[in-house]
Design a protein around this motif. Structure first.
Motif, PDB file in Angstrom:
ATOM      1  N   PHE A 152      16.744  -0.304   9.743  1.00 26.68           N
ATOM      2  CA  PHE A 152      15.430  -0.867  10.014  1.00 26.68           C
ATOM      3  C   PHE A 152      15.380  -1.320  11.469  1.00 26.68           C
ATOM      4  CE2 PHE A 152      18.092  -4.355   8.635  1.00 26.68           C
ATOM      5  CZ  PHE A 152      17.805  -5.363   9.538  1.00 26.68           C
ATOM      6  N   VAL A 153      14.174  -1.453  11.968  1.00 26.93           N
ATOM      7  CA  VAL A 153      13.958  -1.849  13.357  1.00 26.93           C
ATOM      8  C   VAL A 153      13.350  -3.251  13.359  1.00 26.93           C
ATOM      9  CG1 VAL A 153      12.760  -1.278  15.503  1.00 26.93           C
ATOM     10  CG2 VAL A 153      13.609   0.554  14.013  1.00 26.93           C
ATOM     11  N   THR A 154      13.866  -4.125  14.199  1.00 28.76           N
ATOM     12  CA  THR A 154      13.348  -5.483  14.262  1.00 28.76           C
ATOM     13  C   THR A 154      11.933  -5.493  14.818  1.00 28.76           C
ATOM     14  OG1 THR A 154      14.214  -5.838  16.488  1.00 28.76           O
ATOM     15  CG2 THR A 154      15.663  -6.400  14.648  1.00 28.76           C
ATOM     16  N   GLU A 155      11.223  -6.567  14.555  1.00 27.13           N
ATOM     17  CA  GLU A 155       9.834  -6.692  15.013  1.00 27.13           C
ATOM     18  C   GLU A 155       9.707  -6.475  16.519  1.00 27.13           C
ATOM     19  OE1 GLU A 155       6.687 -10.294  15.879  1.00 27.13           O
ATOM     20  OE2 GLU A 155       8.243 -10.592  14.354  1.00 27.13           O
ATOM     21  N   LYS A 156      10.628  -7.036  17.296  1.00 22.97           N
ATOM     22  CA  LYS A 156      10.525  -6.960  18.751  1.00 22.97           C
ATOM     23  C   LYS A 156      10.722  -5.551  19.290  1.00 22.97           C
ATOM     24  CE  LYS A 156      11.811 -11.746  19.758  1.00 22.97           C
ATOM     25  NZ  LYS A 156      12.775 -12.638  20.460  1.00 22.97           N
ATOM     26  N   LEU A 157      11.418  -4.693  18.524  1.00 21.68           N
ATOM     27  CA  LEU A 157      11.701  -3.346  19.004  1.00 21.68           C
ATOM     28  C   LEU A 157      10.919  -2.274  18.261  1.00 21.68           C
ATOM     29  CD1 LEU A 157      15.569  -3.499  19.613  1.00 21.68           C
ATOM     30  CD2 LEU A 157      13.703  -3.788  21.256  1.00 21.68           C
ATOM     31  N   PHE A 158      10.063  -2.661  17.328  1.00 18.76           N
ATOM     32  CA  PHE A 158       9.234  -1.697  16.605  1.00 18.76           C
ATOM     33  C   PHE A 158       8.137  -1.193  17.546  1.00 18.76           C
ATOM     34  CE2 PHE A 158       6.592   0.197  13.444  1.00 18.76           C
ATOM     35  CZ  PHE A 158       7.367   0.347  12.301  1.00 18.76           C
ATOM     36  N   TYR A 159       7.999   0.120  17.626  1.00 16.39           N
ATOM     37  CA  TYR A 159       7.054   0.682  18.597  1.00 16.39           C
ATOM     38  C   TYR A 159       5.621   0.198  18.320  1.00 16.39           C
ATOM     39  CZ  TYR A 159       4.837   4.213  15.559  1.00 16.39           C
ATOM     40  OH  TYR A 159       4.105   4.848  14.583  1.00 16.39           O
ATOM     41  N   ARG A 160       4.804   0.195  19.343  1.00 16.85           N
ATOM     42  CA  ARG A 160       3.415  -0.283  19.238  1.00 16.85           C
ATOM     43  C   ARG A 160       2.476   0.825  19.682  1.00 16.85           C
ATOM     44  NH1 ARG A 160       4.714  -6.216  21.958  1.00 16.85           N
ATOM     45  NH2 ARG A 160       6.265  -6.812  20.373  1.00 16.85           N
ATOM     46  N   ARG A 161       1.537   1.150  18.803  1.00 18.91           N
ATOM     47  CA  ARG A 161       0.540   2.184  19.107  1.00 18.91           C
ATOM     48  C   ARG A 161      -0.835   1.617  18.823  1.00 18.91           C
ATOM     49  NH1 ARG A 161      -2.617   5.009  21.498  1.00 18.91           N
ATOM     50  NH2 ARG A 161      -3.136   7.151  20.911  1.00 18.91           N
ATOM     51  N   ASN A 162      -1.662   1.520  19.842  1.00 19.51           N
ATOM     52  CA  ASN A 162      -3.010   0.990  19.696  1.00 19.51           C
ATOM     53  C   ASN A 162      -4.012   1.873  20.430  1.00 19.51           C
ATOM     54  OD1 ASN A 162      -2.546  -1.775  18.397  1.00 19.51           O
ATOM     55  ND2 ASN A 162      -1.120  -1.821  20.106  1.00 19.51           N
ATOM     56  N   HIS A 163      -5.194   1.975  19.872  1.00 22.69           N
ATOM     57  CA  HIS A 163      -6.286   2.686  20.535  1.00 22.69           C
ATOM     58  C   HIS A 163      -7.218   1.716  21.256  1.00 22.69           C
ATOM     59  CE1 HIS A 163      -4.903   5.569  17.495  1.00 22.69           C
ATOM     60  NE2 HIS A 163      -5.329   6.485  18.326  1.00 22.69           N
ATOM     61  N   PHE A 164      -7.214   0.464  20.800  1.00 20.19           N
ATOM     62  CA  PHE A 164      -8.069  -0.576  21.383  1.00 20.19           C
ATOM     63  C   PHE A 164      -7.240  -1.836  21.602  1.00 20.19           C
ATOM     64  CE2 PHE A 164     -10.978   1.766  18.368  1.00 20.19           C
ATOM     65  CZ  PHE A 164     -11.607   2.520  19.346  1.00 20.19           C
ATOM     66  N   SER A 165      -7.849  -2.832  22.238  1.00 18.48           N
ATOM     67  CA  SER A 165      -7.189  -4.128  22.371  1.00 18.48           C
ATOM     68  C   SER A 165      -6.981  -4.747  20.998  1.00 18.48           C
ATOM     69  CB  SER A 165      -8.040  -5.062  23.235  1.00 18.48           C
ATOM     70  OG  SER A 165      -8.199  -4.532  24.535  1.00 18.48           O
ATOM     71  N   TYR A 166      -6.063  -5.700  20.920  1.00 19.59           N
ATOM     72  CA  TYR A 166      -5.811  -6.358  19.640  1.00 19.59           C
ATOM     73  C   TYR A 166      -7.064  -7.086  19.164  1.00 19.59           C
ATOM     74  CZ  TYR A 166      -0.855  -5.370  20.240  1.00 19.59           C
ATOM     75  OH  TYR A 166       0.349  -4.724  20.394  1.00 19.59           O
ATOM     76  N   PRO A 167      -7.317  -7.089  17.854  1.00 19.82           N
ATOM     77  CA  PRO A 167      -8.521  -7.758  17.344  1.00 19.82           C
ATOM     78  C   PRO A 167      -8.397  -9.279  17.409  1.00 19.82           C
ATOM     79  CG  PRO A 167      -7.177  -6.984  15.519  1.00 19.82           C
ATOM     80  CD  PRO A 167      -6.533  -6.453  16.778  1.00 19.82           C
ATOM     81  N   ASN A 168      -9.540  -9.931  17.433  1.00 21.68           N
ATOM     82  CA  ASN A 168      -9.586 -11.391  17.393  1.00 21.68           C
ATOM     83  C   ASN A 168     -10.127 -11.830  16.038  1.00 21.68           C
ATOM     84  OD1 ASN A 168      -8.752 -11.928  20.116  1.00 21.68           O
ATOM     85  ND2 ASN A 168     -10.764 -11.224  20.785  1.00 21.68           N
ATOM     86  N   PHE A 169      -9.362 -12.621  15.316  1.00 18.70           N
ATOM     87  CA  PHE A 169      -9.842 -13.145  14.044  1.00 18.70           C
ATOM     88  C   PHE A 169     -10.524 -14.487  14.297  1.00 18.70           C
ATOM     89  CE2 PHE A 169      -8.313 -10.014  11.259  1.00 18.70           C
ATOM     90  CZ  PHE A 169      -7.076  -9.580  11.715  1.00 18.70           C
ATOM     91  N   VAL A 170     -11.756 -14.608  13.851  1.00 20.34           N
ATOM     92  CA  VAL A 170     -12.517 -15.826  14.115  1.00 20.34           C
ATOM     93  C   VAL A 170     -12.262 -16.884  13.052  1.00 20.34           C
ATOM     94  CG1 VAL A 170     -14.325 -14.606  15.356  1.00 20.34           C
ATOM     95  CG2 VAL A 170     -14.530 -14.886  12.875  1.00 20.34           C
ATOM     96  N   SER A 171     -11.539 -16.538  11.991  1.00 18.45           N
ATOM     97  CA  SER A 171     -11.279 -17.488  10.919  1.00 18.45           C
ATOM     98  C   SER A 171      -9.863 -17.293  10.413  1.00 18.45           C
ATOM     99  CB  SER A 171     -12.273 -17.281   9.766  1.00 18.45           C
ATOM    100  OG  SER A 171     -11.905 -18.060   8.641  1.00 18.45           O
ATOM    101  N   SER A 172      -9.266 -18.381   9.947  1.00 23.66           N
ATOM    102  CA  SER A 172      -7.937 -18.278   9.347  1.00 23.66           C
ATOM    103  C   SER A 172      -8.024 -17.810   7.899  1.00 23.66           C
ATOM    104  CB  SER A 172      -7.230 -19.634   9.412  1.00 23.66           C
ATOM    105  OG  SER A 172      -7.987 -20.615   8.738  1.00 23.66           O
TER     106      SER A 172
END
Length: 355
Positions: free
Chosen positions: A34-54
């Motif tokens: 398994f790959v740790t969170e810090k080394l898991f590859y990241r693939r995005n088409h847009f900026s990270y989303p913003n959640f307005v509520s918890s």
């Protein structure tokens, strides 16, 4: 063979773009299942989303008997399933296509593996029912932006055919490697679709809709399509199941070695069945030998392999690896070229110099 885990040295993601964030796993330093969170590859088409509520709610609607909205707590209280699965970007190794294609020039690190826990989508759909006319299930994420081919705001959305959606191992995941799903990998919920390329595993799921027709969203009808011709759409096919593939992790390409004994090591994976054999060549493909599988093959997971190489003659060497799987598939000498650069799976090749 040494790794960063053994020496105490640190590995880092390999940055391709910062906004949206796209980073490769340093795959040559990964020697675990398994790959740790810090080394898991990241693939995005847009900026990270913003959640307005918890507070988080997931709605399921469309061609169902009863539309329903689930809270995160309700989902986590349902019967769970845990599985180990590879996630590979469809563009992994795109940078090796000849002639070159446009797009993120991934090398060998747009792939990682984790242990995912969640609820089978099939289980959740039992609470809503599915009408007989249902053909596909659409998953819309919270991530959105403007595509280069339009001026409209677009949410990342993908669909699965109903039979794949109802497969018991298609998960709505909320944990990764025994911990809550990290935000950058889809918190609080993401889809996990074993055997398919990772574009199908939609992150930050906003809503699920059952439909009776073919979904035509741009990340399905325009992107993630094999276009075999450069200037026309003739013969196009959707990108779905991962192709059989292997990667040499050690030695590193263009590495200088001493004469003596060395371990050639790597991983292999497939979207059909399991990997059964790995062959290695140290003379550019003139002769081949079987590598040893480090562990028993598992469905959905990569298998680690090793080959002991004894070399006493100085010079330059071309090392190759190719995989075979239980369904009869074999890693090809050349990948099938397509103009968006998906599914590269040619025999892996590195060159080393022995001094």
């Amino acid at each position: 063979m040494q790794s960063s885990q053994k020496t105490g040295a640190k590995s880092y993601l390999i940055t391709k773009t910062l906004d949206p964030e796209n980073q490769e796993t340093p795959i040559q330093f990964i020697h675990k299942d398994f790959v740790t969170e810090k080394l898991f590859y990241r693939r995005n088409h847009f900026s990270y989303p913003n959640f307005v509520s918890s507070f988080y709610w997931l709605s399921i609607g469309g061609l169902v008997n009863f539309s329903r909205t689930f809270s995160l707590e309700e989902i986590q209280a349902l019967p769970s399933k845990t599985l180990k699965s590879v996630l590979e970007c469809a563009g992994n190794k795109r940078g090796f296509f000849k002639p070159m294609v446009f797009g993120e020039q991934w090398q060998k690190g747009a792939i990682s593996q984790g242990i995912w826990k969640g609820v089978s989508l099939r289980t959740m759909l039992r609470y809503t029912g599915v009408l007989e006319a249902a053909k596909e299930v659409v998953f819309e994420g919270y991530d959105f932006g403007v595509r280069t081919d339009s001026n409209d705001l677009t949410y990342f959305s993908r669909s699965l055919p109903i039979e794949k959606a109802l497969h018991p191992d298609t998960l709505i995941a909320y944990e990764y490697n025994g911990k809550p799903l990290p935000f950058k990998h889809g918190f609080p919920l993401r889809l996990i679709v074993p055997e398919w390329y990772a574009m199908a595993s939609v992150k930050w799921i906003k809503k699920i809709t059952v439909i009776d027709h073919e979904f035509k969203g741009p990340f399905q009808a325009v992107d993630y399509v094999y276009y075999p011709k450069k200037d026309s759409d003739e013969g196009k096919l959707p990108v779905t199941t991962m192709k059989i593939n292997s990667t040499i992790q050690q030695p590193i390409d263009r590495q200088i070695l001493n004469t003596g004994f060395h371990t050639i090591a790597g991983i292999a994976w497939t979207g059909r069945g399991v990997i059964t054999k790995i062959e290695v060549s140290v003379d550019g493909g003139m002769t081949w030998s079987f590598a040893n599988l480090v562990q028993s093959p598992e469905k959905y997971a990569w298998v680690r392999w090793e080959y002991k190489w004894e070399v006493f003659e100085k010079g330059e060497y071309t090392i190759l690896s190719r995989a075979m799987e239980s369904e009869g598939g074999k890693q090809p000498k050349e990948a099938v070229w397509n103009r968006k650069g998906y599914g590269y799976n040619a025999i892996d090749t590195i060159k080393v110099k022995v001094e």
